[in-house]
Enzyme design. Structure first.
Site, short mmCIF file in Angstrom:
data_model
loop_
_atom_site.label_atom_id
_atom_site.label_comp_id
_atom_site.label_asym_id
_atom_site.label_seq_id
_atom_site.Cartn_x
_atom_site.Cartn_y
_atom_site.Cartn_z
N HIS A 1 0.83 -1.21 0.00
CA HIS A 1 0.00 0.00 0.00
C HIS A 1 0.86 1.26 0.00
O HIS A 1 1.94 1.28 0.61
CB HIS A 1 -1.00 -0.01 1.15
CG HIS A 1 -0.43 0.08 2.54
ND1 HIS A 1 -0.27 1.28 3.20
CD2 HIS A 1 0.00 -0.88 3.40
CE1 HIS A 1 0.23 1.04 4.41
NE2 HIS A 1 0.41 -0.25 4.56
N ASP B 1 4.16 -6.14 3.44
CA ASP B 1 3.97 -5.03 4.38
C ASP B 1 4.94 -5.19 5.54
O ASP B 1 5.48 -6.28 5.78
CB ASP B 1 2.51 -5.00 4.85
CG ASP B 1 2.06 -3.60 5.25
OD1 ASP B 1 2.93 -2.75 5.56
OD2 ASP B 1 0.83 -3.35 5.27
N ASP C 1 6.14 2.38 6.34
CA ASP C 1 4.92 1.58 6.24
C ASP C 1 3.98 2.30 5.29
O ASP C 1 3.43 3.32 5.67
CB ASP C 1 4.30 1.41 7.63
CG ASP C 1 2.94 0.76 7.61
OD1 ASP C 1 2.55 0.20 6.57
OD2 ASP C 1 2.25 0.83 8.65
N GLU D 1 -5.32 1.23 2.54
CA GLU D 1 -5.02 0.16 3.49
C GLU D 1 -5.14 0.60 4.94
O GLU D 1 -5.59 -0.16 5.79
CB GLU D 1 -3.60 -0.38 3.24
CG GLU D 1 -3.30 -1.67 3.98
CD GLU D 1 -2.75 -1.49 5.40
OE1 GLU D 1 -2.65 -2.48 6.13
OE2 GLU D 1 -2.45 -0.34 5.80
N GLU D 2 -4.69 1.82 5.24
CA GLU D 2 -4.59 2.23 6.65
C GLU D 2 -5.95 2.33 7.33
O GLU D 2 -6.03 2.44 8.55
CB GLU D 2 -3.82 3.55 6.77
CG GLU D 2 -2.33 3.45 6.43
CD GLU D 2 -1.50 2.64 7.44
OE1 GLU D 2 -2.06 2.12 8.41
OE2 GLU D 2 -0.27 2.54 7.21
N HIS E 1 4.44 3.23 12.92
CA HIS E 1 3.41 4.27 13.02
C HIS E 1 3.88 5.50 13.82
O HIS E 1 3.07 6.37 14.13
CB HIS E 1 2.09 3.73 13.59
CG HIS E 1 1.24 3.05 12.55
ND1 HIS E 1 -0.10 2.84 12.69
CD2 HIS E 1 1.57 2.55 11.32
CE1 HIS E 1 -0.58 2.22 11.60
NE2 HIS E 1 0.43 2.03 10.77
ZN LIG Z 1 1.19 -1.14 6.33
#
Ligand SMILES: [Zn+2]
Length: 342
Positions: A67, A238, A184, A217-218, A318
């Site tokens: 993603h 991922d 990410d 995706e998130e 994150h």
């Molecule tokens: Zn991810």
């Protein structure tokens, strides 16, 4: 396959702001690259990118998905003093945004600013600076304009619902670490592009595999749409979760056994590990305590799919993410090995 090329693509992708819901340009980047490799590329209604790597044999197709949308925020409220209260997009922790440089994407163009706690001046608030909460309810966006009231902020064109993008703070260190807020999943997307570049230069693979780059995706809406109907196996590429108690680290590719969504397909997992071992790729297996992938999201959509997950270890996910070029290269090599699987 060269790590430098992957890192350059990664840096280019990181430079494109792409919070979920505003990630079309990052999708365009991938679509242009894939078309440049000579692959047939299409866009889904929601903006995902799908490229076909045709196989020489028949049989069910597979898909690799990464993603390119990232965490971000939106203006929730223009406050009486002209500061902005924000709502996160995806799982963006408010404390990690203390001091973040941002842009507010207003109708009239971007405005820069900084995310700060409500009581930001230490010389004014003293011990209250340390004691205050840093949830999204207390954090504020300070615009880099002379704004002292809601009316002045509104006059600049700022409105609730404006996207807020964070400075990706991308750096490559002399020891080969790559740092950014948004590794990410742009690191894996860059690795997937490298695998695509290589696979078209070799003999035609046996199995047909689609490369799917999702842009939602998130928030859990990435791969449920856009996986072609002839696919019966979806592998998400991922990030792996790094931290105390985890087998994953920044130098290895992890093949995930289980995350919050439950176990991944066992036979597929064994195949991925065998491919890594056969190619000499540093690889571990692990489980992730707080994690959901786009492969799981695809299976949740009701499709009968075998699902898998692999990717590079990312520390401080994150928040202030970091990985290493070893794992970046290993992820690209494992994606290529999967594409060439007989
Ligand atoms: Zn991810």
């Amino acid at each position: 396959m060269q790590a430098d090329v992957i890192i350059q693509d990664l840096m280019d992708l990181l430079a494109i702001p792409s919070p979920t819901g505003h990630a079309t340009a990052a999708g365009d980047f991938c679509a242009d690259r894939l078309a440049g490799f000579g692959l047939e590329v299409r866009r889904t209604a929601r903006g995902a990118v799908v490229a076909k790597v045709p196989g020489s044999a028949g049989g069910a197709a597979r898909a690799l998905t990464a993603h390119v949308d990232t965490l971000g925020a939106m203006v929730a409220e223009v406050m009486a003093d002209g500061r902005l209260r924000l709502a996160p997009i995806g799982g963006l922790p408010a404390p990690s945004c203390d001091g973040a440089y941002v842009e507010v994407l207003t109708q009239g163009g971007p405005l820069t600013g900084t995310i700060l706690p409500e009581l930001a001046s230490v010389h004014v608030f003293g011990p209250r600076y340390d004691e205050q909460k840093r949830t999204w309810q207390e954090m504020r966006l300070r615009l880099d304009r002379s704004v002292r009231s809601r009316e002045e902020a509104l006059a600049l064109g700022v409105r609730p619902g404006d996207f807020v993008t964070l400075d990706p703070r991308a750096q490559l260190t002399p020891d080969g670490f790559v740092k950014s807020r948004f590794l990410d999943d742009k690191a894996c997307a860059a690795a997937l592009l490298a695998a695509a570049r290589d696979v078209v230069q070799g003999p035609a693979p046996t199995r047909t595999t689609y490369l799917h780059f999702s842009v939602f995706e998130e928030v859990g809406l990435g791969a449920p749409a856009g996986i072609p109907l002839d696919v019966e196996e979806v592998v998400a590429v991922d990030m792996a979760a790094v931290g105390a108690g985890q087998a994953s680290d920044e130098h290895h590719v992890t093949v995930c056994a289980k995350d919050s969504g439950g176990p991944y397909d066992f036979a597929l997992r064994r195949r991925l590990v065998a491919l890594a071992e056969a190619s000499g790729i540093p690889c571990v297996e692990d489980i992730y305590p707080y994690y959901a992938s786009d492969a799981t999201a695809a299976a949740r959509s009701g499709r009968d799919l075998r699902i898998g997950l692999f990717g590079l270890g990312v520390d401080a996910s994150h928040t202030h993410e970091r990985t290493h070029r070893d794992a970046l290269l290993g992820t690209a090599q494992l994606a290529l090995a999967y594409l060439r699987e007989r």
